[in-house]
Design an enzyme around this catalytic site. Structure first.
Site, short mmCIF file in Angstrom:
data_model
loop_
_atom_site.label_atom_id
_atom_site.label_comp_id
_atom_site.label_asym_id
_atom_site.label_seq_id
_atom_site.Cartn_x
_atom_site.Cartn_y
_atom_site.Cartn_z
N ARG A 1 0.82 -1.21 0.00
CA ARG A 1 0.00 0.00 0.00
C ARG A 1 0.86 1.26 0.00
NH1 ARG A 1 -4.09 -0.55 4.47
NH2 ARG A 1 -4.49 -2.63 3.70
N ARG B 1 -3.50 6.47 0.31
CA ARG B 1 -4.00 7.61 1.07
C ARG B 1 -2.96 8.30 1.94
NH1 ARG B 1 -8.97 4.61 3.78
NH2 ARG B 1 -7.42 2.94 3.65
N ARG C 1 -7.01 11.63 -6.82
CA ARG C 1 -8.21 10.81 -6.58
C ARG C 1 -9.44 11.65 -6.23
NH1 ARG C 1 -9.12 5.95 -4.07
NH2 ARG C 1 -11.25 6.71 -4.13
N ASP D 1 -7.38 -3.18 -7.09
CA ASP D 1 -8.03 -3.72 -5.90
C ASP D 1 -8.33 -5.18 -6.15
OD1 ASP D 1 -10.63 -4.36 -4.19
OD2 ASP D 1 -9.56 -2.70 -3.24
N TYR E 1 -15.37 -12.24 0.42
CA TYR E 1 -16.15 -11.04 0.06
C TYR E 1 -17.43 -11.43 -0.69
CZ TYR E 1 -12.44 -7.81 1.44
OH TYR E 1 -11.52 -7.09 2.15
#
Length: 348
Positions: free
Chosen positions: A35, A39, A48, A84, A159
Site C-alpha cells: 500500500r 492515502r 483521486r 483492488d 467477500y
C-alpha cells in the site's frame, strides 16, 4: 489481442528486488511497501479527488500515475500495480462497489451453484485498461520492476459469500464445511479469474506477482490444506509458467507459512506478528518478505530504524529477503518517515 511477450528492460536483470526474490545476491536489501501508493500520499489524494476507488482502478492514466507516485517519492526497489482485489470481479460484471470506510460490498452474495455459474471467466477484453496501464508503467519504470497482483481465492470468496468485509467469515466457512460442492466451484471460478488477471499483467510487462490472501489467517492448517491451498496452488502454478517470481502473502498466517510456501511461492510474505527468525525455518528453501510493524512509523525515527535493522539482520538467514512492512501502509502515515525508512534500508 496482441499476446507478444514484451522485451524486458536490460536493467531489470540487476534489480535488487528480483535478485532477492530469486535467491540471488542483491547489491543492497531491496525494499518496497505494501500500500505504498495510496492515502498516505498528498499527491494521491489530489489525483483521486472526487473519483471513486473502482473508477480510478479502471482509468489507465490514473493507475499509471498513482503506481509511480511512491517510486518517485521514496525510490523504492519495486512498484506495485495500483488496483483492488475485487476489480476483476467488477470487470466481469459482478455487481459490487467499494464503499469508503467499509470496503468491497457485493449486492447479491453468492449462495448457490447457479450463483457461481453466473460469474463469467475473465478475458483480456474485460480489462483493456489493465494492459494499457502496465504497458505505460513498464515504459516509465525502466529498470524498476513492476509487481502484478491478485487477491487469493479464499479472500475473494469471503467477500463474495459474506457480501462485504467480515471478522468471523462465518458464512464463508459455513459454505466450505456445509456445501463443499458450491465452495469448490466458487474457488475454481475465482482461481481461474485470478490466474487470468495475473497473466494479463505479466504478458503486458509485470516482472513479478503477489497473491494476497488477507483473510487466510482465519483458517486452521488442516482446513487451509484441504479446502483452500489447492486453489491457490492453481493460481501460483499458472503464474510460475510465465517465469516470474511469485510472492504469497497473508495476514495472521504464522500457522500457515509452510503451506503458503508449498502452494507455489518463491517468496513468502510474513506479517508483523511473526518474527523473521521464526518464519524463515518454516518457509523452506524460499525467500521471505517483510515485516516491520506498520505502526512503527509513528514511533521516533530512531526507534523505527532500530527495528528495521533487527529485521534486516534476521533476514540474512533466509534464501533471500525483501524488506517490507508486515501489512499495508496506514493511511495517516507521514510520507517523510517512509522516505527515511527506505533510505535507512538501502544504506544499512
Amino acid at each position: 489481442m496482441n499476446h507478444a511477450v514484451r522485451t524486458p528492460h536490460p536493467g531489470l536483470a540487476e534489480s535488487p528486488f528480483l535478485r532477492a526474490a530469486r535467491g540471488e545476491q542483491p547489491s543492497h536489501t531491496p525494499v518496497w511497501l505494501m500500500r505504498q501508493a495510496g492515502r498516505s500520499l498528498p499527491e494521491y489524494l489530489k489525483v483521486r479527488e472526487g473519483i471513486g476507488m473502482l473508477e480510478s482502478c479502471m482509468d489507465a492514466d490514473l493507475v499509471t500515475e498513482i503506481t509511480l507516485q511512491p517510486v518517485r517519492r521514496y525510490g523504492v526497489d519495486a512498484a506495485i500495480f495500483f488496483s483492488d482485489i475485487v476489480l476483476p470481479l467488477k470487470a466481469v460484471g459482478v455487481d459490487l462497489d467499494i464503499k469508503p470506510g467499509v470496503g468491497p460490498v457485493v449486492a447479491s452474495p453468492v449462495r448457490t451453484l447457479a450463483d457461481v455459474e453466473a460469474i463469467p471467466d475473465l478475458t483480456p477484453d474485460h480489462v483493456p485498461f489493465i494492459t494499457r496501464a502496465v504497458h505505460q508503467l513498464v515504459a516509465e519504470l525502466g529498470a524498476t520492476p513492476l509487481i502484478g497482483f491478485a487477491g487469493a481465492p479464499f479472500t475473494v470468496a469471503s467477500y463474495l459469500v459474506e457480501g462485504g468485509p467480515s471478522k468471523e467469515h462465518a458464512r464463508t466457512k459455513a459454505m466450505m464445511f456445509g456445501a463443499p460442492d458450491v465452495w469448490d466451484a466458487l474457488m475454481r471460478k475465482i482461481a481461474g479469474i485470478a490466474a487470468a488477471y495475473l497473466r494479463i499483467q505479466v504478458e503486458a510487462g509485470a516482472s513479478a506477482v503477489q497473491l494476497f490472501d488477507s483473510w487466510a489467517g482465519a483458517l486452521t492448517p488442516a482446513d487451509y490444506r484441504a479446502s483452500v491451498m489447492p486453489h491457490s496452488e492453481r493460481v501460483l502454478a499458472a503464474a510460475g509458467e510465465l517465469g516470474v517470481p511469485r510472492i504469497h502473502f497473508g495476514v495472521g498466517t504464522s500457522n500457515l507459512l509452510g503451506l503458503m510456501g508449498e502452494a507455489g511461492a518463491d517468496v513468502v510474505g510474513v506479517d508483523w506478528r511473526t518474527p523473521l527468525e521464526q518464519a524463515i525455518p518454516l518457509v523452506g528453501d524460499r525467500a521471505v518478505q517483510g515485516n516491520l510493524d506498520p505502526t512503527l512509523v509513528f514511533a521516533p525515527t530512531e526507534v523505527m530504524t532500530q527495528r528495521a535493522a533487527e529485521i534486516i539482520d534476521a533476514g540474512r538467514a533466509a534464501k533471500g529477503h525483501i524488506f517490507n512492512l508486515g501489512h499495508g501502509v496506514i493511511p495517516s502515515t507521514d510520507p517523510d518517515q517512509l522516505k527515511a525508512l527506505t533510505e535507512f534500508v538501502h544504506d544499512y
